[in-house]
Design an enzyme around this catalytic site. Structure first.
Site, mmCIF file in Angstrom:
data_model
loop_
_atom_site.group_PDB
_atom_site.id
_atom_site.type_symbol
_atom_site.label_atom_id
_atom_site.label_comp_id
_atom_site.label_asym_id
_atom_site.label_seq_id
_atom_site.Cartn_x
_atom_site.Cartn_y
_atom_site.Cartn_z
ATOM 1 N N ASP A 53 -1.264 9.680 -10.243
ATOM 2 C CA ASP A 53 -1.204 8.660 -11.302
ATOM 3 C C ASP A 53 0.249 8.375 -11.690
ATOM 4 O O ASP A 53 0.620 7.221 -11.935
ATOM 5 C CB ASP A 53 -1.985 9.134 -12.530
ATOM 6 C CG ASP A 53 -3.492 9.058 -12.325
ATOM 7 O OD1 ASP A 53 -3.924 8.415 -11.339
ATOM 8 O OD2 ASP A 53 -4.228 9.643 -13.151
ATOM 9 N N HIS B 27 -4.082 14.884 -8.733
ATOM 10 C CA HIS B 27 -4.335 13.501 -9.140
ATOM 11 C C HIS B 27 -3.423 13.038 -10.276
ATOM 12 O O HIS B 27 -3.102 11.851 -10.373
ATOM 13 C CB HIS B 27 -5.805 13.333 -9.561
ATOM 14 C CG HIS B 27 -6.752 13.411 -8.406
ATOM 15 N ND1 HIS B 27 -6.950 12.369 -7.533
ATOM 16 C CD2 HIS B 27 -7.550 14.425 -7.968
ATOM 17 C CE1 HIS B 27 -7.825 12.715 -6.607
ATOM 18 N NE2 HIS B 27 -8.202 13.966 -6.850
ATOM 19 N N ASP C 17 0.854 -1.185 0.000
ATOM 20 C CA ASP C 17 0.000 0.000 0.000
ATOM 21 C C ASP C 17 0.895 1.241 0.000
ATOM 22 O O ASP C 17 1.820 1.349 0.819
ATOM 23 C CB ASP C 17 -0.895 0.004 1.236
ATOM 24 C CG ASP C 17 -1.928 1.119 1.186
ATOM 25 O OD1 ASP C 17 -3.047 0.855 0.706
ATOM 26 O OD2 ASP C 17 -1.613 2.238 1.625
ATOM 27 N N GLU D 117 -4.433 2.363 -4.534
ATOM 28 C CA GLU D 117 -2.978 2.403 -4.317
ATOM 29 C C GLU D 117 -2.446 1.097 -3.756
ATOM 30 O O GLU D 117 -1.320 1.047 -3.250
ATOM 31 C CB GLU D 117 -2.620 3.563 -3.381
ATOM 32 C CG GLU D 117 -3.137 3.431 -1.965
ATOM 33 C CD GLU D 117 -4.535 3.972 -1.761
ATOM 34 O OE1 GLU D 117 -4.869 4.303 -0.615
ATOM 35 O OE2 GLU D 117 -5.297 4.079 -2.755
ATOM 36 N N ASN E 19 -2.091 12.843 -3.222
ATOM 37 C CA ASN E 19 -3.013 13.364 -4.235
ATOM 38 C C ASN E 19 -3.467 14.773 -3.888
ATOM 39 O O ASN E 19 -3.524 15.660 -4.754
ATOM 40 C CB ASN E 19 -4.242 12.445 -4.350
ATOM 41 C CG ASN E 19 -4.088 11.402 -5.445
ATOM 42 O OD1 ASN E 19 -3.294 11.573 -6.370
ATOM 43 N ND2 ASN E 19 -4.845 10.331 -5.356
#
Length: 322
Positions: free
Chosen positions: A216, A212, A199, A242, A207
């Protein structure tokens, strides 16, 4: 089927001799055929063959084009046949209804040969039989190529459906299909197998602080790093959001922990850049490790990895827990 009002142009033996199915036929047999066949001019959209209707006619296409369809719903025809080709021979040979729909694609000039005339011409000469065999063989070869290409495209589509577009790793669908199979193989062979659940630490904060798009880029970087640094027989998948999962066959918990620590260190030191080459902040990951037990279900295995991941987060993140 409807004919155009204008009369068809007279067909000559020279014109018939250019038909693939009549190649090599004698002048006398071509003259005989003209006496026993019918000529027709058809409008675009006229139906020649359909699976719900018997067919006892061989259609020679003298001018124009017909389309072959499997049904009426598709927008694209399966194939097109132009002057020099014929349709209807299969239903005559097999004495069965056609397997496809054949409809004129434009105004067409046709020569209609009844079934009885076809067999009589075959009795007079073997040219028609030989050419029909060649035509059928060519169509079977073409159909086989279409099937092969279709299967290739299907295999590519299926492969793409199991790949996560952002990270390039396997996706949840692949994991749901493959993890039970891999675990059953390990249990059957009494071989070790471990699962690592990863994780990305504080990803929501990442983010929120950087956007965002940056998030990514970070996930794509994690996926690329995992894919490039696992062993050839290991598997990496994006579990969702994630979270990632690594499947390590033939690996004990002690060996898996060494691999996990190496990957954790690799990830925390890997530079992340956006599409413009701008450097973004690094990320760290927390890892939960679970070793497959005898007769353990996949749900229990993933729950064990998830519980270990929770312990890693509770211990301060950027670490591996068993």
């Amino acid at each position: 089927m409807s004919s155009l009002n204008s009369r068809p142009r007279p067909v000559t033996t020279e014109q018939l001799a250019t038909q693939q199915i009549l190649r090599g036929e004698s002048e006398a047999n071509l003259l005989w055929l003209l006496k026993h066949a019918r000529q027709a001019l058809l409008s675009a959209g006229d139906v020649l063959l359909t699976p719900d209707r018997d067919n006892r006619t061989l259609y020679l296409i003298l001018g124009g084009r017909v389309q072959v369809r499997l049904d009426w719903q598709g927008h694209e025809a399966l194939t097109y046949l132009e002057a020099g080709h014929c349709v209807g021979e299969m239903s005559i040979i097999e004495r069965k209804r056609p397997s496809a729909i054949v409809v004129t694609d434009c105004d067409c000039q046709l020569l209609l040969i009844d079934e009885e005339v076809v067999w009589k011409l075959i009795e007079r000469s073997n040219c028609l039989a030989r050419n029909m065999l060649y035509t059928l063989s060519s169509r079977v070869r073409k159909d086989n190529l279409v099937i092969f290409e279709s299967r290739q495209q299907q295999a590519i589509s299926e492969q793409h459906s199991k790949i996560d577009a952002l990270t390039g790793l396997f996706n949840r669908r692949w994991l749901d299909d493959s993890l039970p199979r891999l675990a059953l193989h390990a249990q059957t062979q009494q071989a070790a197998m471990c699962v690592l659940m990863l994780d990305v630490d504080h990803f929501k904060r990442y983010n929120d602080n950087h956007g965002h798009h940056a998030g990514d880029c970070a996930l794509a970087c994690v996926g690329k790093t995992l894919g490039e640094n696992i062993r050839p027989y290991d598997y990496a998948a994006r579990y969702g959001g994630e979270e990632f999962i690594l499947i390590l066959p033939d690996t004990t918990a002690s060996a898996a922990r060494i691999i996990a620590e190496r990957l954790r260190e690799q990830l925390r030191n890997t530079a992340i850049v956006d599409q413009n080459g701008n450097e973004l902040p690094h990320v760290t990951v927390s890892m939960g490790l679970a070793e497959l037990k005898s007769h353990q279900t996949m749900t229990a295995l993933l729950e064990a990895a998830d519980a270990a991941l929770y312990r890693a987060k509770h211990a301060g993140r950027d670490c591996v827990a068993l």
